[in-house]
Each structure stands twice: as structure tokens, then as C-alpha cells.
Design a protein around this motif. Structure first.
Motif, PDB file in Angstrom:
ATOM      1  N   VAL A   1       0.864  -1.173   0.000  1.00  0.00           N
ATOM      2  CA  VAL A   1       0.000   0.000   0.000  1.00  0.00           C
ATOM      3  C   VAL A   1       0.905   1.228   0.000  1.00  0.00           C
ATOM      4  O   VAL A   1       2.091   1.142   0.302  1.00  0.00           O
ATOM      5  CB  VAL A   1      -0.941   0.027   1.229  1.00  0.00           C
ATOM      6  N   PHE A   2       0.363   2.382  -0.378  1.00  0.00           N
ATOM      7  CA  PHE A   2       1.196   3.592  -0.426  1.00  0.00           C
ATOM      8  C   PHE A   2       0.348   4.782  -0.019  1.00  0.00           C
ATOM      9  O   PHE A   2      -0.824   4.616   0.358  1.00  0.00           O
ATOM     10  CB  PHE A   2       1.810   3.763  -1.822  1.00  0.00           C
ATOM     11  N   SER A   3       0.929   5.955  -0.031  1.00  0.00           N
ATOM     12  CA  SER A   3       0.194   7.164   0.306  1.00  0.00           C
ATOM     13  C   SER A   3       0.010   7.992  -0.960  1.00  0.00           C
ATOM     14  O   SER A   3       0.911   8.046  -1.804  1.00  0.00           O
ATOM     15  CB  SER A   3       0.935   7.963   1.385  1.00  0.00           C
TER      16      SER A   3
ATOM     17  N   ALA B   1      -1.713  15.934   6.639  1.00  0.00           N
ATOM     18  CA  ALA B   1      -2.818  15.250   7.326  1.00  0.00           C
ATOM     19  C   ALA B   1      -3.594  16.183   8.245  1.00  0.00           C
ATOM     20  O   ALA B   1      -4.697  15.852   8.676  1.00  0.00           O
ATOM     21  CB  ALA B   1      -2.270  14.064   8.120  1.00  0.00           C
TER      22      ALA B   1
ATOM     23  N   HIS C   1      -4.605  13.872  13.719  1.00  0.00           N
ATOM     24  CA  HIS C   1      -4.231  13.519  12.346  1.00  0.00           C
ATOM     25  C   HIS C   1      -3.309  12.305  12.285  1.00  0.00           C
ATOM     26  O   HIS C   1      -2.900  11.900  11.196  1.00  0.00           O
ATOM     27  CB  HIS C   1      -3.570  14.717  11.653  1.00  0.00           C
TER      28      HIS C   1
ATOM     29  N   LEU D   1      -4.175   7.498  11.212  1.00  0.00           N
ATOM     30  CA  LEU D   1      -3.813   6.650  10.068  1.00  0.00           C
ATOM     31  C   LEU D   1      -2.440   5.997  10.301  1.00  0.00           C
ATOM     32  O   LEU D   1      -2.247   4.812  10.006  1.00  0.00           O
ATOM     33  CB  LEU D   1      -3.809   7.483   8.781  1.00  0.00           C
TER      34      LEU D   1
ATOM     35  N   GLU E   1      -0.758  -2.622  11.678  1.00  0.00           N
ATOM     36  CA  GLU E   1      -0.588  -3.626  10.612  1.00  0.00           C
ATOM     37  C   GLU E   1       0.843  -4.171  10.600  1.00  0.00           C
ATOM     38  O   GLU E   1       1.065  -5.379  10.511  1.00  0.00           O
ATOM     39  CB  GLU E   1      -0.915  -3.009   9.258  1.00  0.00           C
TER      40      GLU E   1
ATOM     41  N   ASP F   1       5.131  12.521  12.099  1.00  0.00           N
ATOM     42  CA  ASP F   1       4.581  12.997  10.827  1.00  0.00           C
ATOM     43  C   ASP F   1       5.717  13.669  10.056  1.00  0.00           C
ATOM     44  O   ASP F   1       6.623  14.259  10.646  1.00  0.00           O
ATOM     45  CB  ASP F   1       3.455  14.004  11.093  1.00  0.00           C
TER      46      ASP F   1
ATOM     47  N   GLN G   1      12.900   4.836   3.311  1.00  0.00           N
ATOM     48  CA  GLN G   1      11.920   4.225   2.397  1.00  0.00           C
ATOM     49  C   GLN G   1      11.145   3.111   3.071  1.00  0.00           C
ATOM     50  O   GLN G   1      11.698   2.336   3.863  1.00  0.00           O
ATOM     51  CB  GLN G   1      12.644   3.646   1.189  1.00  0.00           C
ATOM     52  N   HIS G   2       9.883   3.010   2.682  1.00  0.00           N
ATOM     53  CA  HIS G   2       9.065   1.866   3.086  1.00  0.00           C
ATOM     54  C   HIS G   2       9.757   0.580   2.621  1.00  0.00           C
ATOM     55  O   HIS G   2      10.264   0.510   1.509  1.00  0.00           O
ATOM     56  CB  HIS G   2       7.692   1.985   2.443  1.00  0.00           C
TER      57      HIS G   2
ATOM     58  N   PRO H   1       3.482   3.042   5.249  1.00  0.00           N
ATOM     59  CA  PRO H   1       3.077   3.219   3.846  1.00  0.00           C
ATOM     60  C   PRO H   1       1.886   4.147   3.610  1.00  0.00           C
ATOM     61  O   PRO H   1       1.931   4.950   2.686  1.00  0.00           O
ATOM     62  CB  PRO H   1       2.743   1.789   3.400  1.00  0.00           C
ATOM     63  N   ARG H   2       0.816   4.044   4.400  1.00  0.00           N
ATOM     64  CA  ARG H   2      -0.391   4.825   4.103  1.00  0.00           C
ATOM     65  C   ARG H   2      -0.264   6.282   4.520  1.00  0.00           C
ATOM     66  O   ARG H   2      -0.784   7.183   3.879  1.00  0.00           O
ATOM     67  CB  ARG H   2      -1.607   4.251   4.831  1.00  0.00           C
ATOM     68  N   SER H   3       0.394   6.482   5.660  1.00  0.00           N
ATOM     69  CA  SER H   3       0.459   7.814   6.260  1.00  0.00           C
ATOM     70  C   SER H   3       1.723   8.569   5.868  1.00  0.00           C
ATOM     71  O   SER H   3       1.807   9.775   6.107  1.00  0.00           O
ATOM     72  CB  SER H   3       0.431   7.678   7.779  1.00  0.00           C
ATOM     73  N   ASN H   4       2.716   7.869   5.321  1.00  0.00           N
ATOM     74  CA  ASN H   4       4.034   8.450   5.047  1.00  0.00           C
ATOM     75  C   ASN H   4       4.728   8.924   6.331  1.00  0.00           C
ATOM     76  O   ASN H   4       5.712   9.657   6.285  1.00  0.00           O
ATOM     77  CB  ASN H   4       3.947   9.602   4.041  1.00  0.00           C
TER      78      ASN H   4
END
Lengths: 321, 346
Positions: free
Chosen positions: A37-39, A111, B86, B89, B96, B160, B216-217, B273-276
Motif C-alpha cells: 500500500v502507499f500514500s 494530514a 491527524h 492513520l 498492521e 509525521d 523508504q518503506h 506506507p499509508r500515512s508516510n
């Protein structure tokens, strides 16, 4: 090599002609695993074997960030470019095996924003397609203002209107329609963040207009990847690896370093992120700095170079690489 | 409690102990006979079987008791776990990462079944079974970061990334080396590192921030940090300094071997990954001096590190008051012989 993340072996699942200039490519994994998954806003680097020349171009991901079944990118044909987009358009077919980097996000959503105001020009729509999918899934508030040349070249307009309705505003150059930016910025709620992706002039216009109206710089975000420019061939000595290489006219310095078997760091390959910054040990001539990363002082001093986009003219250049 | 896990305390009667196996795998943090700050980061890739690097998140014999201690700290002070709105996420990203890692690495203890967004999590050591909807916090008893870090050893902060900086905006912090999440939350990278002596001038934080912004992820990194703690107390927090600070004044030559502990933090950094955002687990390992000196190389090296450390660092790390006491204890174990480079015993 970019910071050690494993690359993703893929097969081209689908090539769609979106309009006269743009093709969309869908990649699925060869190893049967799920895509990470990515952003929204992230890009991948696509590795191409263009008849013996290795090309590595960054493209924004436009598939839904939570969709692990595959990745999608759109590529605009650039007739005057070095050949990466032409290779994608002319040679990449469904069933071909290719390699992608892990996604990297240099254009993330903030965000904390109460609202996201997205301003796109042309192919600059692609990161926003992914960002809108992410915002929609999370209940985020957003609005898209999308400028295109003509209805025929308005990529994804119907899809986006169908999905997001009145939140999508489209402007056609052919009908002299123009984003009323001053009014738009004037009427946003507090806590809005602005994002712009498109041609250089559009990005500068949005930044300048917002700044003149008192918007904080940190609430205005942009992404502009430069394509590495073509130029004259030049020679470079790599001191750490003891090699001398020739950079061809349609090759970037970074690509030439990699072609010589020398491992060099990178992320964006477009002069924006700073990862490939390299020390210049000796410079007899002129460095053509094409990046957004180095300060003006650093550029003038000729002690640093960003090999992903910058070139050289002169008698000799020695790099610490 | 099962045979896999110790029944022990990190407060009061301090029954915390390391087994022979735990001593053997202790992450001794000094690769050479002296210590100075550096950006000592390396890829967080799997290490030798049995080592603390074998898996993404190490689960050891102290797991169940550490989680019990965390619950007690949170009951006394709920502000040890905070997440700005915020950051939820990023909390899901962390949940996960941990659930997938633990179910993969320790299938006899943890299971995760995913059916779309319907997840089923089983944690056998803590006797937890939970069905929930991924990304729907109302289906968990608390927020996702709090939920999973109540079941995972080590402190956690979530950073963040924006404006070319990192901002510490969520965390679970109950096993900390004298810093406060409640004080630091919302700060930028250099703001929360401001108290560290010497390293700023050396440019350490400029280089570290530049490196982390490009993390990096799929390519996590790790480093060690360390300090000294009297008694095996996990919660050495500024909030509770009046309770534990005075313990430094009651150590004697007779008790230093038993009470003085080397405190090692295995710090890892993961791009989410989703939130960076960046997750920063800070895993604490404690070893008493009397256990540490059972490894001759560690004993020699510990003596040399404590002897030669600059006073600013001994002060910042909070052990300058007992430095002489520690050296008197360690000196007999240092016969002056050379030590081999690297972490491993001779």
C-alpha cells in the motif's frame, strides 16, 4: 541503488490509450505477492531496457493507494524528450516484464488540513487521482480544479466527475476557461492546504498568487519533477571508483554513472529530493545546474552537483563517486 | 504464566532477572572501547538466529511482565499514551506492521487472519482474541496505536513528515530514559533533540534528519542508544523522577553489582506506507553489572567506556554521581588485555 528497499518485479497487465498524448499502464507483481500500500502523491521509478540503454523514469502512482492488486501510472508522450516516454508509448506492451522501485512520496497530503484544494494542469492530474481516492476513503474534504487543453485531452475528466461530482471543476484552454485563482484562494476556509501539480508556469503562478494574498508558504505544496534535459556529450572522472565515463547527449549523468556499474543513491531522479547530491572534487568548466535542490550559493561554488538532471561543459569534471 | 515468560516485577521488589539465555543474547551496544555520538545506523535486516535482531520485533522472556508493567504505568498516568488527531492513520499503519510481523515471526504465539477489512487477531501469551474492522477505530477497545503497543515491548513514537522536518505527534512511552512524551509532543526533530549535548555541534542531527526524511518503506534501519539505570526500573520518566531519582543515592559497593544496570535501547525506524509517517520503536533491554561481567570482553570494555566518557555525557546520561562506584566495581574485571572489534563476545 536507492536506500536499499527491494525492487518490485512486475508484468505489464494492461496498456490503455487514454487520449492522443497519454497512455495508462497497469502493473501486477510477478511473484504473486501483494503490492505495498502507499500514500497518495507517491511515485515509483520504472526501469526500462531501451534497446540496451537503461532508463529509469519516475511516474506518480494513480491507482487507489489501498489497492494491492496492482499499480497504475499514466505517461504523456514527450516527442522532444530523451526517450523514456517514447519507449513506454512505442514499445511497452501487455505481458512484458519490468521492474519498479518501492513507492516514495515527495508530494504527500498534509494530514492536518481541514480541506485540501487540489490544482492540476494536464498530466499533473495523476498524483491527485490517488490522493482523491485516499481522501474519499477517509472522509477527507477536498476540491479539484483541473486545467486541460481541450475536452479531447482532458484525461480522466469523465471518471473523476462520475466519482466525485461537483467537487471536480474542469477548465478548457480551448474555450478560454481559466481558474479564477484569486477568488478561489479568497474563499477557502481556514486550515485549507493548496496542492499544485502541472507545468512550471502554473506552479509558479499558484505560489506567487497565494503568497501575495498572505497564504503561509507551508500551506502551499507543489511537485515538479524535471525530466533530465538533453545536451552535449561530456566526460566525467569518478574518483572513488577510479573510472572515467562519457555521458551521451540523451543520457543523464546519473544514468551514465549507473551504466558504468557504479552504485549511486537516488530517489526522485528529477532534481527535487536531494538524495543523489554528489561532491565535486575538481571542475574546469561550467556545471549546468538544472535541479531545485542546491542553493544558489552552492550552485555558484561548483562544489556540488545533482547528477540526476545536471550536466557539464568544459575541460574536466571530477566527482567523489 | 507459561514457561516461555518470566513472572517478574520492574518496581517495588524488583524481581526482574535475565536467564542465562537472555544474558547470552543481550545487545551489548559498544563496538569499541570508547563511546561518542555518531549516526550509527544500519539496515534493520534479520540477524543471527536467537539474537535480538532475528525478527522485526523481538519478543523475549520479559514480554508478559513488561506488558503488565505498561498497563500499570498507564493506569497511573494516561498521558503516557497520546496521539494527535491527524495521526490515527499512522496508528493503523503501525498496527498492521506489528501484527503482520509477529504473526509471521512467532506463529505459535500470534495469529492474524485477514478477510478484507475484517481482521481477527490472537495473542496467546496475553490471552487476547480480537475481531475488528481495519481502519474503523470504533471496533477496537482503544485507538489502533494504543491497542497494539499495549501488546508490544518497547516505547513507540510516530513522526509525521512535512515541511522537510519530522514532528513527534503520537506515542506510547512508558519505558523511557528520562524523557517525556507529554512535554515533547508536537515538537520538530531538532526541538525534541535539543537537550542532547555535543551532538548538535558535530552536525549529527543535520545528517540524521536528512537521512530519515528519505527513509523508504520496506527498508527499515536500526541503531543503539544506551544509558545507566539503578534497579531494573522500566519507567524512568521525568514525571516520576521524585520516586526513582533518589535511588541513585543509595547504591553502595556491596549493592552496585546487583543494582546498577546497563540500559540499552534498540531503536528502529520504519517508513509507514499509508500515512508516510515514520514509526520509531525504542526497545529497552536491562542487564545488571553482575550479569554483564560474566562476559569477559564486555566487562573489560564497559570499564573502559565508563572510565573515558566525557563528563558532559556522563551527566546527561545521569550516572556521573556514581561513576567512581561503578569504576571500582568494574576495574577488577579489566586486566588490560586488548578487545576485539565489534559487539560479539571474544
Amino acid at each position: 541503488m536507492s536506500v536499499g528497499a527491494p525492487k518490485i518485479p512486475v508484468v505489464v497487465a494492461e496498456v490503455i490509450e487514454v487520449n492522443a498524448l497519454i497512455k495508462r499502464f497497469r502493473f501486477v507483481r510477478r511473484d504473486g505477492l501483494a503490492m505495498p500500500v502507499f500514500s497518495g502523491g507517491a511515485h515509483v521509478v520504472v526501469e526500462m531496457d531501451d534497446h540496451g540503454t537503461r532508463r529509469m523514469n519516475p511516474y506518480s502512482l494513480m491507482s487507489a493507494p489501498g489497492d494491492t492488486s496492482g499499480y497504475e501510472i499514466s505517461v504523456r508522450r514527450d516527442e522532444a524528450g530523451r526517450g523514456g516516454s517514447l519507449y513506454m508509448h512505442n514499445h511497452v506492451r501487455a505481458g512484458m516484464e519490468m521492474v519498479l522501485s518501492q513507492p516514495v512520496n515527495l508530494f504527500p497530503l498534509d494530514a492536518r488540513a481541514k480541506k485540501h484544494l487540489l490544482i492540476a494542469g494536464g498530466i499533473g492530474i495523476t498524483p491527485f487521482v490517488a490522493q482523491m481516492a485516499q481522501l474519499e476513503a477517509m472522509g477527507g474534504r477536498f476540491e479539484l480544479h483541473y486545467s486541460v487543453r481541450s475536452p479531447a485531452l482532458g484525461a480522466y475528466v469523465d471518471h473523476l466527475r462520475g466519482r466525485y461530482g461537483a467537487r471536480v471543476h474542469v477548465y478548457h484552454d480551448a474555450f478560454d476557461e481559466k481558474i479564477d485563482l484569486a477568488n478561489l484562494l479568497k474563499t477557502q476556509p481556514l486550515g485549507t492546504h493548496v496542492y499544485v501539480c502541472g507545468p512550471k508556469g502554473m506552479i509558479a503562478w499558484v505560489h506567487a498568487t497565494a503568497r501575495a494574498m498572505g497564504w503561509p508558504d507551508r500551506a502551499v505544496h507543489s511537485e515538479e519533477f524535471l525530466a533530465p534535459p538533453v545536451g552535449l556529450a561530456f566526460d566525467v572522472s569518478l574518483a572513488a571508483s577510479g573510472k572515467t565515463i562519457t555521458v551521451q547527449p540523451n543520457q543523464s549523468l546519473l544514468e551514465a554513472i549507473e551504466a558504468a556499474g557504479v552504485d549511486a543513491p537516488y530517489l526522485c531522479r528529477g532534481g527535487a529530493c536531494g538524495q543523489c547530491e554528489t561532491d565535486v572534487l575538481r571542475c574546469e568548466g561550467h556545471i549546468e545546474h538544472n535541479d531545485h535542490w542546491l542553493s544558489d550559493d552552492q550552485k555558484a561554488s561548483h562544489t556540488k552537483i545533482m547528477p540526476c538532471v545536471s550536466r557539464f561543459r568544459g575541460a574536466g569534471l571530477v566527482l567523489d563517486r | 504464566m507459561s514457561l516461555d515468560f518470566n513472572d517478574e516485577t520492574f518496581r517495588g521488589d524488583f524481581t526482574y532477572r535475565n536467564s542465562a539465555r537472555a544474558i547470552k543474547r543481550f545487545p551489548f551496544p559498544f563496538p569499541e572501547d570508547s563511546y561518542m555520538y555518531s549516526v550509527n545506523m544500519e539496515p534493520h535486516v534479520p540477524g543471527p538466529v536467537g539474537s535480538v535482531f532475528e525478527h522485526m520485533f523481538d519478543v523475549d522472556e520479559h514480554y508478559v511482565s513488561e506488558m503488565r508493567d505498561r498497563a500499570q504505568v498507564l493506569a497511573d498516568d494516561p498521558l503516557r499514551c497520546q496521539s494527535l488527531p491527524h495521526m490515527e492513520l499512522a496508528g493503523w499503519d503501525l498496527l498492521e506492521l506489528i501484527m503482520e510481523s509477529k504473526a509471521r515471526d512467532y506463529p505459535h504465539w500470534f495469529s492474524l487472519h485477514r478477510d478484507g477489512n475484517q481482521w481477527h487477531w490472537i495473542n496467546r501469551p496475553l490471552q487476547i482474541e480480537q475481531r475488528f474492522t481495519f481502519m474503523d477505530a470504533s471496533t477496537l477497545p482503544c485507538g489502533p496505536m494504543e491497542y497494539i503497543t499495549r501488546q508490544t515491548q518497547g516505547d513507540f513514537t510516530l513522526q509525521d513528515q512535512r515541511d522537510d522536518d519530522l514532528w513527534i505527534e503520537a506515542g506510547m512511552v512508558t519505558t523511557q530514559a528520562d524523557w517525556s512524551l507529554d512535554f515533547d509532543i508536537g515538537m520538530s526533530f531538532k526541538q525534541w533533540h535539543a537537550p542532547v549535548p555535543l551532538a548538535h555541534q558535530a552536525g549529527i542531527f543535520d545528517r540524521a534528519l536528512k537521512f530519515l526524511l528519505k527513509l523508504q518503506h520496506g527498508a527499515p534501519v536500526r541503531r543503539f542508544n544506551w544509558t545507566m539505570t539503578v534497579d531494573p526500573l522500566l519507567d524512568t520518566s521525568p514525571e516520576n523522577y521524585p520516586k526513582w531519582g533518589p535511588s541513585k543515592t543509595t547504591m553502595t559497593p556491596e549493592t552496585v553489582g546487583r543494582r546498577q544496570h546497563l540500559r540499552v535501547e534498540l531503536q528502529t525506524l520504519h517508513r509507514l506506507p499509508r500515512s508516510n509517517a515514520i514509526a520509531f520503536p525504542i526497545r529497552c533491554y536491562l542487564i545488571s553489572f553482575q550479569d554483564l561481567v560474566t562476559v569477559p570482553k564486555w566487562a573489560r570494555r564497559m570499564h573502559r567506556v565508563v572510565r573515558d566518557i566525557p563528563d558532559e555525557l556522563a551527566t546527561y546520561k545521569g550516572f556521573i554521581r556514581n561513576k567512581a562506584l561503578m569504576l571500582d566495581y568494574l576495574a577488577p574485571f579489566d586486566d588490560g588485555l586488548p578487545t576485539s572489534p565489534g559487539f560479539a563476545p571474544e
